[in-house]
Motif scaffolding. Structure first.
Motif, short mmCIF file in Angstrom:
data_model
loop_
_atom_site.label_atom_id
_atom_site.label_comp_id
_atom_site.label_asym_id
_atom_site.label_seq_id
_atom_site.Cartn_x
_atom_site.Cartn_y
_atom_site.Cartn_z
N SER A 339 0.89 -1.12 0.08
CA SER A 339 -0.20 -0.12 -0.04
C SER A 339 0.79 1.39 -0.05
CB SER A 339 -0.74 -0.03 1.24
OG SER A 339 -1.48 1.31 1.50
N PRO A 340 0.43 2.18 -0.65
CA PRO A 340 1.11 3.71 -0.42
C PRO A 340 1.54 4.09 0.84
CG PRO A 340 -0.61 3.71 -2.29
CD PRO A 340 -0.61 2.33 -1.56
N THR A 341 0.49 3.60 1.77
CA THR A 341 0.72 4.23 3.22
C THR A 341 1.43 3.14 4.01
OG1 THR A 341 -1.26 2.96 3.64
CG2 THR A 341 -1.36 5.44 3.26
N SER A 342 1.96 2.03 3.28
CA SER A 342 2.73 1.15 4.24
C SER A 342 4.13 1.72 4.50
CB SER A 342 3.28 -0.24 3.09
OG SER A 342 2.07 -0.84 2.65
N GLN A 343 4.77 1.19 5.60
CA GLN A 343 5.95 1.77 6.17
C GLN A 343 7.20 1.64 5.28
OE1 GLN A 343 7.07 0.91 10.05
NE2 GLN A 343 5.22 1.79 10.86
N PRO A 344 8.35 2.41 5.41
CA PRO A 344 9.32 2.40 4.18
C PRO A 344 9.62 0.91 4.13
CG PRO A 344 9.59 4.28 5.80
CD PRO A 344 8.43 3.29 6.34
N GLY A 345 9.85 0.65 2.69
CA GLY A 345 10.32 -0.58 2.19
C GLY A 345 9.32 -1.74 1.91
N LEU A 346 8.14 -1.15 2.39
CA LEU A 346 6.95 -2.34 2.33
C LEU A 346 5.69 -2.09 1.21
CD1 LEU A 346 6.22 -2.88 6.13
CD2 LEU A 346 7.94 -4.17 4.50
N SER A 347 5.94 -0.90 0.64
CA SER A 347 4.98 -0.65 -0.59
C SER A 347 5.13 -1.25 -1.83
CB SER A 347 4.91 0.83 -0.67
OG SER A 347 6.22 1.25 -1.16
N GLN A 348 6.36 -1.56 -2.05
CA GLN A 348 6.36 -2.24 -3.54
C GLN A 348 7.04 -3.68 -3.01
OE1 GLN A 348 6.11 -0.80 -6.39
NE2 GLN A 348 5.42 0.97 -5.32
N VAL A 349 6.04 -4.47 -3.71
CA VAL A 349 6.06 -6.09 -3.41
C VAL A 349 7.01 -6.64 -4.46
CG1 VAL A 349 5.10 -8.39 -3.06
CG2 VAL A 349 4.15 -6.34 -2.08
N VAL A 350 8.07 -7.31 -4.21
CA VAL A 350 8.94 -8.07 -5.33
C VAL A 350 7.90 -9.21 -5.79
CG1 VAL A 350 11.00 -9.28 -5.93
CG2 VAL A 350 11.11 -7.21 -4.59
N GLY A 351 7.70 -9.82 -4.99
CA GLY A 351 6.86 -10.92 -5.42
C GLY A 351 6.44 -12.08 -4.24
N PHE A 352 5.86 -13.15 -4.59
CA PHE A 352 5.34 -14.05 -3.44
C PHE A 352 5.62 -15.60 -3.83
CE2 PHE A 352 2.24 -10.62 -4.14
CZ PHE A 352 1.85 -10.52 -2.83
N ALA A 353 6.09 -16.31 -2.75
CA ALA A 353 6.50 -17.60 -2.89
C ALA A 353 5.71 -18.66 -1.93
CB ALA A 353 8.03 -17.96 -2.61
N ARG A 354 5.75 -19.77 -2.42
CA ARG A 354 4.74 -20.86 -1.34
C ARG A 354 5.54 -21.92 -1.17
NH1 ARG A 354 -0.78 -21.49 -4.23
NH2 ARG A 354 -1.02 -19.50 -3.33
N PRO A 355 5.94 -22.09 0.09
CA PRO A 355 7.06 -23.01 0.58
C PRO A 355 6.31 -24.38 0.70
CG PRO A 355 7.24 -20.84 2.03
CD PRO A 355 6.03 -20.91 1.12
#
Length: 369
Positions: A339-355
């Motif tokens: 989210s644009p309001t997420s704390q620094p470093g958390l607004s842009q997601v690189v991707g997801f993985a499923r262990p």
């Protein structure tokens, strides 16, 4: 929030039995339910309905939740990012979800100045907490401490103000300064999260009973069920670490870094994953953003990483929320990502993985069909 303990004392014997079943000191949500789980109920529950069975529920009347209260616990929980089961646990201990005939629940105040189904202070020894918490949750002004929707929203705001997303026990203790109260609330929260409840007819003491039939907001929460028992174990482990300190290189039990937390959470379920976020991203099966489920890992570039070799990872628990070990000085917490309001470093997601989707893993009968 106030010093009376009537509810906690009344259910002390039941809670003591429940606590014998708990496997971790924080909230242990058994079965396949997760922190924000709706207990497995799909669809709507009309306020005029009779008892509706949930998977694995108890038939005891003491474990029932009125349909209108369940609707608002879930809706408010989603809205504020507070576990609905904790709100329901408070509602149970304080007023049996509005069904008790004790003073102050439907009018006036008790001897300490607490009022409404969530027993929020309006005067006296309890102080006037409601003036800062008053919320018109059901769209029917004015805000009323006796209206279940408004009162549940007020309770959620109080818990947020006292750090429920980083330390659940501490926030509940702030609500009522008794260890026995915290034990009681968490005992009921555990029961509700594992599906140990029935849905009863709308509470006769409700000021907003007609609203329950609208089924506000339950669909999203009902969908937030862990895909298998292994993921439930993973999330339970991570929940138990909330409030512990961040430590670079830490793998517990007293402190963790981001990748150490998710590695140990999956190890608790018998699933081995790489140690670092970079290797986790490189070696685990990726999933599209549109198919993300609780238990997936979410990756960020981070201060020490890049989109191709991300330096930060969190554990998805649903509704764009995750449990993470963020950085030095921040306790393990629940955060919003993407989210644009997420704390620094958390607004842009690189991707997801499923262990748990790694080739060769056998989850037995716990996997969803």
């Amino acid at each position: 929030m106030n010093p009376r303990v009537i509810g906690a004392i009344a259910i002390g014997g039941v809670v003591a039995l429940l606590l014998c079943l708990l496997a971790v000191p924080m909230m242990v949500f058994g079965g396949s339910s997760m922190l924000f789980s709706g207990g497995g109920a799909g669809g709507c529950v009309a306020g005029s309905s009779g008892t509706v069975s949930q998977p694995g529920v108890s038939s005891a009347a003491a474990n029932s939740i009125p349909a209108n209260y369940l609707t608002w616990y879930r809706k408010v929980g989603q809205q504020y990012g507070v576990p609905w089961t904790v709100l329901a646990g408070i509602g149970k201990v304080e007023s049996d979800h509005g069904r008790t005939t004790l003073p102050g629940v439907t009018s006036g105040a008790n001897a300490f100045g607490a009022a409404g189904p969530m027993q929020i202070g309006i005067e006296g020894a309890a102080g006037n907490q409601w003036s800062a918490l008053a919320t018109v949750e059901d769209g029917k002004p004015p805000a009323s401490v006796y209206d279940p929707a408004d009162a549940i929203a007020g309770a959620a705001k109080y818990l947020i103000a006292h750090g429920v997303q980083t330390n659940v026990q501490s926030a509940i203790f702030a609500y009522n300064h008794l260890d026995s109260y915290v034990t009681a609330v968490l005992g009921w929260a555990s029961t509700y999260a594992s599906g140990g409840f029935t849905v009863s007819a709308t509470s006769p003491n409700s000021a907003s009973s007609a609203t329950s039939a609208a089924c506000i907001g339950t669909g999203t929460l009902d969908s937030l069920i862990t895909p298998n028992a292994a993921v439930a174990t993973v999330i339970n482990f991570a929940q138990a670490q909330l409030g512990k300190p961040y430590l670079w290189g830490g793998t517990g039990p007293d402190a963790f870094d981001c990748s150490g937390l998710v590695m140990m959470a999956y190890r608790a379920a018998g699933i081995n994953i790489p140690r670092t976020s970079e290797d986790q991203w490189a070696q685990l099966p990726h999933v599209p953003a549109g198919n993300v489920e609780p238990g997936d890992l979410v990756f960020f570039a981070g201060a020490d990483g890049t989109p191709t070799s991300p330096g930060h990872v969190g554990l998805v628990i649903g509704h764009d929320k995750m449990i993470e070990a963020y950085a030095t000085g921040f306790p393990i917490r629940i955060s919003t990502f993407g989210s644009p309001t997420s704390q620094p470093g958390l607004s842009q997601v690189v991707g997801f993985a499923r262990p748990w989707a790694q080739p060769g893993l056998n989850l037995g009968n716990s996997a969803r069909g």
